[in-house]
Design a protein around this motif. Structure first.
Motif, PDB file in Angstrom:
ATOM      1  N   LEU A   1       0.819  -1.214   0.000  1.00  0.00           N
ATOM      2  CA  LEU A   1       0.000   0.000   0.000  1.00  0.00           C
ATOM      3  C   LEU A   1       0.852   1.263   0.000  1.00  0.00           C
ATOM      4  CD1 LEU A   1      -2.953  -1.053   2.334  1.00  0.00           C
ATOM      5  CD2 LEU A   1      -3.017  -0.674  -0.124  1.00  0.00           C
ATOM      6  N   MET A   2       1.976   1.250   0.751  1.00  0.00           N
ATOM      7  CA  MET A   2       2.857   2.422   0.759  1.00  0.00           C
ATOM      8  C   MET A   2       3.504   2.646  -0.606  1.00  0.00           C
ATOM      9  SD  MET A   2       4.731   2.193   4.428  1.00  0.00           S
ATOM     10  CE  MET A   2       3.925   2.704   5.933  1.00  0.00           C
ATOM     11  N   THR A   3       3.881   1.571  -1.264  1.00  0.00           N
ATOM     12  CA  THR A   3       4.483   1.677  -2.596  1.00  0.00           C
ATOM     13  C   THR A   3       3.481   2.259  -3.587  1.00  0.00           C
ATOM     14  OG1 THR A   3       5.968  -0.175  -2.147  1.00  0.00           O
ATOM     15  CG2 THR A   3       5.606   0.377  -4.459  1.00  0.00           C
ATOM     16  N   ARG A   4       2.227   1.811  -3.523  1.00  0.00           N
ATOM     17  CA  ARG A   4       1.197   2.352  -4.419  1.00  0.00           C
ATOM     18  C   ARG A   4       0.940   3.829  -4.142  1.00  0.00           C
ATOM     19  NH1 ARG A   4      -3.833  -0.974  -4.054  1.00  0.00           N
ATOM     20  NH2 ARG A   4      -2.902  -2.320  -2.510  1.00  0.00           N
ATOM     21  N   ILE A   5       0.921   4.205  -2.877  1.00  0.00           N
ATOM     22  CA  ILE A   5       0.705   5.615  -2.526  1.00  0.00           C
ATOM     23  C   ILE A   5       1.871   6.459  -3.025  1.00  0.00           C
ATOM     24  CG2 ILE A   5       0.652   7.241  -0.579  1.00  0.00           C
ATOM     25  CD1 ILE A   5      -1.001   5.066   0.918  1.00  0.00           C
ATOM     26  N   MET A   6       3.102   5.955  -2.862  1.00  0.00           N
ATOM     27  CA  MET A   6       4.275   6.694  -3.333  1.00  0.00           C
ATOM     28  C   MET A   6       4.236   6.850  -4.851  1.00  0.00           C
ATOM     29  SD  MET A   6       7.479   5.505  -0.908  1.00  0.00           S
ATOM     30  CE  MET A   6       7.631   3.905  -1.666  1.00  0.00           C
TER      31      MET A   6
ATOM     32  N   GLU B   1      -6.519  -9.858  11.251  1.00  0.00           N
ATOM     33  CA  GLU B   1      -7.371  -9.684  10.071  1.00  0.00           C
ATOM     34  C   GLU B   1      -7.267  -8.241   9.593  1.00  0.00           C
ATOM     35  OE1 GLU B   1     -11.728  -9.718  11.081  1.00  0.00           O
ATOM     36  OE2 GLU B   1     -10.914 -10.323  13.028  1.00  0.00           O
ATOM     37  N   PHE B   2      -7.696  -8.028   8.391  1.00  0.00           N
ATOM     38  CA  PHE B   2      -7.665  -6.704   7.785  1.00  0.00           C
ATOM     39  C   PHE B   2      -9.091  -6.347   7.373  1.00  0.00           C
ATOM     40  CE2 PHE B   2      -3.549  -8.697   7.147  1.00  0.00           C
ATOM     41  CZ  PHE B   2      -2.698  -7.730   7.640  1.00  0.00           C
ATOM     42  N   PRO B   3      -9.874  -5.784   8.287  1.00  0.00           N
ATOM     43  CA  PRO B   3     -11.277  -5.520   7.974  1.00  0.00           C
ATOM     44  C   PRO B   3     -11.484  -4.403   6.956  1.00  0.00           C
ATOM     45  CG  PRO B   3     -10.720  -4.628  10.123  1.00  0.00           C
ATOM     46  CD  PRO B   3      -9.536  -5.410   9.654  1.00  0.00           C
ATOM     47  N   SER B   4     -10.489  -3.548   6.796  1.00  0.00           N
ATOM     48  CA  SER B   4     -10.611  -2.413   5.877  1.00  0.00           C
ATOM     49  C   SER B   4      -9.708  -2.645   4.672  1.00  0.00           C
ATOM     50  CB  SER B   4     -10.235  -1.112   6.590  1.00  0.00           C
ATOM     51  OG  SER B   4     -11.035  -0.940   7.740  1.00  0.00           O
ATOM     52  N   ALA B   5     -10.313  -2.828   3.516  1.00  0.00           N
ATOM     53  CA  ALA B   5      -9.566  -3.173   2.310  1.00  0.00           C
ATOM     54  C   ALA B   5      -8.529  -2.125   1.925  1.00  0.00           C
ATOM     55  CB  ALA B   5     -10.532  -3.400   1.153  1.00  0.00           C
ATOM     56  N   ASN B   6      -8.796  -0.859   2.234  1.00  0.00           N
ATOM     57  CA  ASN B   6      -7.892   0.207   1.811  1.00  0.00           C
ATOM     58  C   ASN B   6      -6.848   0.573   2.868  1.00  0.00           C
ATOM     59  OD1 ASN B   6      -9.955   1.269   3.450  1.00  0.00           O
ATOM     60  ND2 ASN B   6      -9.606   3.333   2.636  1.00  0.00           N
ATOM     61  N   LEU B   7      -6.773  -0.189   3.965  1.00  0.00           N
ATOM     62  CA  LEU B   7      -5.797   0.081   5.012  1.00  0.00           C
ATOM     63  C   LEU B   7      -4.856  -1.111   5.191  1.00  0.00           C
ATOM     64  CD1 LEU B   7      -8.121   1.555   7.809  1.00  0.00           C
ATOM     65  CD2 LEU B   7      -6.665   2.831   6.233  1.00  0.00           C
TER      66      LEU B   7
ATOM     67  N   LYS C   1       1.592   6.983  -6.798  1.00  0.00           N
ATOM     68  CA  LYS C   1       0.549   7.935  -7.188  1.00  0.00           C
ATOM     69  C   LYS C   1       0.905   9.369  -6.817  1.00  0.00           C
ATOM     70  CE  LYS C   1      -3.452   4.873  -6.956  1.00  0.00           C
ATOM     71  NZ  LYS C   1      -4.699   4.580  -6.236  1.00  0.00           N
ATOM     72  N   SER C   2       1.490   9.567  -5.654  1.00  0.00           N
ATOM     73  CA  SER C   2       1.706  10.923  -5.156  1.00  0.00           C
ATOM     74  C   SER C   2       3.133  11.410  -5.337  1.00  0.00           C
ATOM     75  CB  SER C   2       1.351  10.993  -3.670  1.00  0.00           C
ATOM     76  OG  SER C   2       2.206  10.131  -2.938  1.00  0.00           O
ATOM     77  N   ARG C   3       4.021  10.526  -5.741  1.00  0.00           N
ATOM     78  CA  ARG C   3       5.437  10.851  -5.925  1.00  0.00           C
ATOM     79  C   ARG C   3       6.076  11.366  -4.633  1.00  0.00           C
ATOM     80  NH1 ARG C   3       5.830  13.106 -12.062  1.00  0.00           N
ATOM     81  NH2 ARG C   3       4.257  11.699 -12.868  1.00  0.00           N
ATOM     82  N   ILE C   4       5.595  10.837  -3.516  1.00  0.00           N
ATOM     83  CA  ILE C   4       6.147  11.191  -2.213  1.00  0.00           C
ATOM     84  C   ILE C   4       7.010  10.028  -1.742  1.00  0.00           C
ATOM     85  CG2 ILE C   4       5.572  11.609   0.215  1.00  0.00           C
ATOM     86  CD1 ILE C   4       2.988  12.906  -0.721  1.00  0.00           C
ATOM     87  N   GLU C   5       8.182  10.348  -1.217  1.00  0.00           N
ATOM     88  CA  GLU C   5       9.056   9.320  -0.659  1.00  0.00           C
ATOM     89  C   GLU C   5       8.527   8.930   0.719  1.00  0.00           C
ATOM     90  OE1 GLU C   5      12.141   7.805  -1.389  1.00  0.00           O
ATOM     91  OE2 GLU C   5      11.944   8.421  -3.474  1.00  0.00           O
ATOM     92  N   ALA C   6       8.544   7.661   1.009  1.00  0.00           N
ATOM     93  CA  ALA C   6       8.136   7.169   2.321  1.00  0.00           C
ATOM     94  C   ALA C   6       9.103   6.073   2.745  1.00  0.00           C
ATOM     95  CB  ALA C   6       6.716   6.627   2.278  1.00  0.00           C
ATOM     96  N   VAL C   7       9.141   5.833   4.028  1.00  0.00           N
ATOM     97  CA  VAL C   7       9.982   4.766   4.569  1.00  0.00           C
ATOM     98  C   VAL C   7       9.191   3.467   4.521  1.00  0.00           C
ATOM     99  CG1 VAL C   7      11.164   3.921   6.635  1.00  0.00           C
ATOM    100  CG2 VAL C   7      11.193   6.363   6.082  1.00  0.00           C
ATOM    101  N   LEU C   8       9.766   2.457   3.889  1.00  0.00           N
ATOM    102  CA  LEU C   8       9.125   1.153   3.837  1.00  0.00           C
ATOM    103  C   LEU C   8       9.640   0.301   5.002  1.00  0.00           C
ATOM    104  CD1 LEU C   8       9.280   0.390   0.009  1.00  0.00           C
ATOM    105  CD2 LEU C   8       7.345   1.229   1.331  1.00  0.00           C
ATOM    106  N   PRO C   9       8.777  -0.496   5.600  1.00  0.00           N
ATOM    107  CA  PRO C   9       9.192  -1.268   6.773  1.00  0.00           C
ATOM    108  C   PRO C   9      10.185  -2.375   6.419  1.00  0.00           C
ATOM    109  CG  PRO C   9       7.019  -1.965   6.056  1.00  0.00           C
ATOM    110  CD  PRO C   9       7.386  -0.776   5.217  1.00  0.00           C
ATOM    111  N   ASP C  10      11.195  -2.502   7.268  1.00  0.00           N
ATOM    112  CA  ASP C  10      12.167  -3.588   7.140  1.00  0.00           C
ATOM    113  C   ASP C  10      12.752  -3.841   8.523  1.00  0.00           C
ATOM    114  OD1 ASP C  10      14.259  -5.333   6.691  1.00  0.00           O
ATOM    115  OD2 ASP C  10      15.100  -4.190   5.016  1.00  0.00           O
TER     116      ASP C  10
END
Length: 185
Positions: free
Chosen positions: A65-70, A104-110, A72-81
């Motif tokens: 999800l973070m990669t997709r947001i980055m 579980e992940f009840p919210s598809a967009n989170l 779309k928005s061209r914003i750099e974010a820290v990916l978990p590792d």
């Protein structure tokens, strides 16, 4: 019942253990972020004798999800590792959850998981908008599982041998004067 508990291991333990024994559904809010004072997962794990582990599906979902947001928005974010830079390790802390939890992940967009410990303690984030969405998306499932657990407990009691069922009923009746307990099979 609503309890406000500070970020203290002993306070969190006492609260979740006591509430878990009393209520079918316990919901915690907050303390699951990347900073040093976000101790809810660790405190809940300790309260129920569990260790912490990185939940790989949560890490994967975070990265996706973070990669997709980055993108779309061209914003750099820290990916978990968990083995990366200090910033990546801090981000991965959000997926460091009590071992053997139901996730579980009840919210598809989170990417944020709803983590359940001890069958009835549900750990959610404290960000109001995210908390509200997860409750809206996941509450029906929590209620359904609580009802199923309650039915299963009653069925187990109903399946006790005659002598055991009578003693259970009698022990419950001790608090009520003149109550008779009898079991029919």
């Amino acid at each position: 019942k609503i309890e406000t508990v500070r970020d203290d291991y002993s306070d969190i333990r006492n609260s979740v253990v006591g509430l878990s024994k009393t209520y079918d559904i316990v919901i915690t809010s907050g303390g699951v972020g990347p900073t040093h004072d976000d101790i809810t997962y660790d405190a809940v794990a300790r309260a129920f004798g569990k260790s912490l582990e990185h939940h790989q599906p949560t890490l994967a979902r975070m990265r996706d999800l973070m990669t997709r947001i980055m993108a779309k928005s061209r914003i750099e974010a820290v990916l978990p590792d968990p083995n990366g830079t200090p910033e990546q390790i801090a981000c991965a802390r959000m997926a460091l959850i009590p071992q053997d939890s139901q996730v579980e992940f009840p919210s598809a967009n989170l990417w944020v998981p709803l983590v359940t410990v001890n069958e009835n303690v549900h750990v959610l984030p404290g960000v109001p908008k995210i908390f509200e969405q997860m409750v809206d998306d996941g509450l029906d499932g929590l209620i359904r599982r609580a009802r199923d657990r309650r039915r299963a407990r009653h069925q187990e009691e109903d399946q006790l041998p005659h002598e055991s069922a009578a003693s259970v009923m009698a022990s419950r009746g001790e608090a009520v004067e003149d109550l008779r307990a009898q079991s029919f099979h």
